[in-house]
Motif scaffolding. Structure first.
Motif, PDB file in Angstrom:
ATOM      1  N   SER A  13      30.260  68.858 -24.664  1.00 58.62           N
ATOM      2  CA  SER A  13      29.380  69.554 -25.738  1.00 58.62           C
ATOM      3  C   SER A  13      29.747  70.766 -26.480  1.00 58.62           C
ATOM      4  N   ASN A  14      30.688  71.406 -25.864  1.00 58.65           N
ATOM      5  CA  ASN A  14      31.205  72.541 -26.389  1.00 58.65           C
ATOM      6  C   ASN A  14      32.633  72.597 -26.918  1.00 58.65           C
ATOM      7  N   HIS A  15      33.013  71.403 -27.387  1.00 60.25           N
ATOM      8  CA  HIS A  15      34.499  71.292 -28.082  1.00 60.25           C
ATOM      9  C   HIS A  15      34.430  71.673 -29.204  1.00 60.25           C
ATOM     10  N   LYS A  57      25.099  76.810 -35.098  1.00 59.84           N
ATOM     11  CA  LYS A  57      25.379  75.913 -33.923  1.00 59.84           C
ATOM     12  C   LYS A  57      26.812  76.106 -33.827  1.00 59.84           C
ATOM     13  N   ALA A  58      27.458  76.053 -34.785  1.00 60.16           N
ATOM     14  CA  ALA A  58      29.075  76.212 -34.830  1.00 60.16           C
ATOM     15  C   ALA A  58      29.555  77.519 -33.936  1.00 60.16           C
ATOM     16  N   LEU A  59      28.797  78.469 -34.421  1.00 60.48           N
ATOM     17  CA  LEU A  59      29.342  79.683 -33.937  1.00 60.48           C
ATOM     18  C   LEU A  59      28.877  79.685 -32.326  1.00 60.48           C
ATOM     19  N   GLU A  60      27.643  79.299 -31.909  1.00 59.69           N
ATOM     20  CA  GLU A  60      27.242  79.192 -30.665  1.00 59.69           C
ATOM     21  C   GLU A  60      28.366  78.441 -29.849  1.00 59.69           C
ATOM     22  N   GLN A  91      31.484  80.855 -29.648  1.00 56.09           N
ATOM     23  CA  GLN A  91      31.298  81.914 -28.740  1.00 56.09           C
ATOM     24  C   GLN A  91      31.396  81.490 -27.159  1.00 56.09           C
ATOM     25  N   LYS A  92      30.951  80.278 -26.943  1.00 53.16           N
ATOM     26  CA  LYS A  92      31.157  80.034 -25.402  1.00 53.16           C
ATOM     27  C   LYS A  92      32.350  79.382 -25.182  1.00 53.16           C
ATOM     28  N   THR A  93      33.496  78.991 -26.030  1.00 52.59           N
ATOM     29  CA  THR A  93      34.658  78.302 -25.636  1.00 52.59           C
ATOM     30  C   THR A  93      35.774  79.172 -25.859  1.00 52.59           C
TER      31      THR A  93
END
Length: 648
Positions: free
Chosen positions: A205-207, A236-239, A242-244
């Motif tokens: 989900s965070n690819h 959403k793209a930024l989120e 930021q996670k990956t």
């Protein structure tokens, strides 16, 4: 696998010597996120070994010159036709990123020729080359050829790969991009959503690829004028990023830049600046000081300052962008043309039309060397040049430039492309200035017809067309029709934009102008004050739009014979213009002309004469000798002189 650490934090310890403290945490053998990531990396590496893996890494890290050198050596050393085709493909990608479209296309076509001779007709490697050639054609503005290549790639993938394979998602994204550039936004959105659907089924989900899809969807919504949906997608793209990714990864800068562009369209300039500055901060930390991505950030920040009316700041940022590009890119690189065009736009807004034309022509010269003769970017520049000639009063040249734009767009774009509507509106504005109001109305209505077919009903561009139609009816003296059109424009803007957006102030001013001509001064004043209130809250105190509002209010007070109030507002307008515009800007001449007219009504003829002469001096310096407004001012000067003789 060897020992793997997770990077938890990076702190600068010694700025002078660039010493950092890196906090690492040892990963465990059963770390699910690490396993998912490494499996994906193995899959993406695609079995490459040795020099080929290094070449791919050099391309991914933007080291295109080194990658070019490596692949040329590999090409010389191999006799294997399959390897040669792969190397040509990689060289095409390198030349594409270097901005050399001609070399890129040659490399891709050489690779394709070898593959067609040596591989089965349904081999996936053929699809890869079709995709790359499609990207090339799209970049060259040859959208139908691009679509054809991408559809060939998609057809191959559909017959040889599972329906949820990542390569299918790539093809859908590529086709979506072409439709976006063609102005067929609903189709673009459909293809991007098909790509996202595959990714949601097959990727974590965070690819990062999912972030790319959200980014693409955000760009389409932005073009459709659906700014809140665009903002949501970009966030959403930024989120995900930021996670990956590391906090200073370039892809984060891309997200911040896209978010900044949406805020700019929303008129939220402080938020736009904040986002672009975050992008710039990342680039400055991670890239060499002359990297082209820094130039992109400087251009974006310049654009916001341009919209804020802070032209000297805008110019400063655009010039920083050019300085980087001149050092790092070929002198005929398309990005330089973009920067020259941006600088031209600032000089246009500042009323320095000769300088504006000079920069637009430099941009045009680059495009003529690097793009096909019917590339849509030519149309954009011809429109810009036409707008400058229109302001200079050289209407035949203005019409000629806008008609060149239309000719290109009719050859290369669909007949209902929004860019054609822009050109028709521009032609309408020229006819409006020529006093040919019926022709102006006809072109504005053509523009509106296209926009109704292709854009959402609340797109801001529709509001602009209604606004133009309203002005044409106003000039024709058909005030009820003018009011109706301006009110439609206002309704769209109220639905699509924040309540404090500068475009709402434009609508209030336009409606106020009609009421003023109808003699309904109290209604007009109320609307002008609404416009002024929005502008005072959201624009710098010396913005040219404020000067325009002060001029409107002043003219209204003049019509109401409240001359002292009128003079006060005219002087406020002049004060702003003298701070922000060049001394020979035509808008300053208009303000001087207004003050002269006021003094004439007050029978203070010597003061009226003085201001008419100031206005004439500016117009003679800034406009062609044949400009109609020069003749009008001379006539008014003679009238004032006659009144002065009578008074004596």
């Amino acid at each position: 696998m060897g020992t793997v650490f997770r990077v938890c934090a990076i702190k600068l310890m010694d700025n002078k010597n660039q010493v950092y403290q890196v906090e690492l945490q040892l990963t465990s053998d059963d770390d699910k996120q690490l396993r998912s990531l490494t499996d994906r990396i193995r899959e993406e590496a695609g079995g490459l070994i040795g020099w080929q893996r290094l070449g791919k890494l050099l391309i991914k890290t933007g080291q295109f010159n080194k990658a070019e050198e490596l692949y040329n050596i590999l090409l010389e050393q191999t006799s294997d036709q399959g390897e040669k085709a792969v190397f040509y493909n990689q060289l095409g990608l390198i030349h594409f990123n270097q901005g050399d479209n001609e070399k890129a296309m040659q490399s891709y076509e050489q690779g394709l020729k070898i593959h067609e001779q040596t591989l089965p007709s349904d081999h996936p490697n053929l699809a890869t080359l079709y995709n790359n050639i499609g990207l090339m054609y799209d970049n060259m503005g040859e959208h139908l050829k691009a679509l054809s290549s991408h559809e060939k790639a998609l057809e191959l993938y559909q017959t040889t790969l599972p329906l949820n394979h990542s390569d299918l998602a790539t093809s859908y994204s590529n086709i979506g991009s072409v439709y976006d550039h063609m102005g067929e936004y609903v189709k673009a959105l459909s293809y991007y959503e098909q790509a996202l659907e595959i990714q949601q089924k097959t990727l974590p989900s965070n690819h990062p690829s999912m972030a790319n899809s959200y980014n693409n969807i955000g760009l389409v919504y932005d073009h459709m004028g659906e700014y809140l949906k665009a903002l949501s997608s970009h966030e959403k793209a930024l989120e995900i990023r930021q996670k990956t990714l590391l906090s200073n990864h370039p892809s984060l800068a891309t997200s911040y830049n896209n978010i900044g562009l949406v805020y700019d369209n929303l008129g939220e300039y402080s938020e736009a600046l904040s986002s672009h500055e975050k992008a710039l901060e990342i680039h400055e930390k991670t890239l060499p000081s002359n990297h082209p991505s820094l130039a992109t950030s400087f251009n974006n920040i310049g654009l916001v300052y341009d919209h804020m009316g802070e032209y000297s700041k805008a110019l400063s940022y655009y010039e920083k962008a050019v300085e980087i590009q001149q050092k790092t890119l070929r002198l005929n690189h398309p990005s330089l043309a973009t920067s020259y065009s941006n600088i031209g736009s600032v000089y246009d807004n500042m009323g320095e039309y000769v300088k504006a034309l000079s920069y637009y022509e430099q941009a045009l010269e680059i495009q003529q060397k690097t793009l096909s003769s019917n590339h849509p970017d030519f149309a954009t520049l011809y429109n810009n040049i036409g707008s400058v000639y229109n302001k200079m009063g050289d209407y035949s040249k203005a019409l000629s430039s806008h008609e060149k734009a239309v000719e290109i767009q009719q050859k290369t774009l669909s007949l209902n492309h929004p860019s054609l509507a822009t050109s028709y509106n521009n032609i309408g504005l020229v006819y409006d200035h020529m006093g040919e109001y019926s022709k102006a109305l006809s072109f504005h209505e053509k523009a509106l017809e296209i926009q109704r077919e292709t854009l959402p009903s609340n797109h801001p561009d529709l509001a602009q067309s209604y606004n133009n139609i309203g002005m044409a009816y106003d000039n024709l003296g058909e005030y009820s029709e003018a009011l109706s059109s301006h009110e439609k424009a206002l309704e769209i803007r109220q639905k699509a934009l924040p309540s404090n957006h500068p475009s709402l102030a434009t609508s209030f001013n336009d409606i106020g102008l009609v009421y003023s001509k109808m003699g309904e001064y109290s209604k007009a004043l109320s609307l002008y004050e609404k416009a002024l209130e929005i502008q005072q809250k959201n624009l710098p105190s010396n913005h040219s739009h404020l000067a325009a509002s002060y001029n409107n209010i002043a003219s209204l007070y003049k019509n109401m014979e409240e001359y002292s109030k009128a003079l006060s507002f005219y002087e406020k307008a002049v004060e702003i213009q003298q701070k922000t515009l060049s001394s020979d800007h035509p808008d300053v001449a208009i303000s001087y002309n207004n003050i002269a007219s006021l003094y004439k009504n007050m029978e203070e003829y010597s003061k009226a004469l003085s201001y008419y002469e100031l206005a004439l001096d500016i117009k003679q310096r800034a406009l062609p000798t044949t400009h109609p407004s020069i003749k009008k001012v001379k006539e008014r000067i003679e009238i004032v002189k006659e009144e002065m003789k009578k008074k004596k």
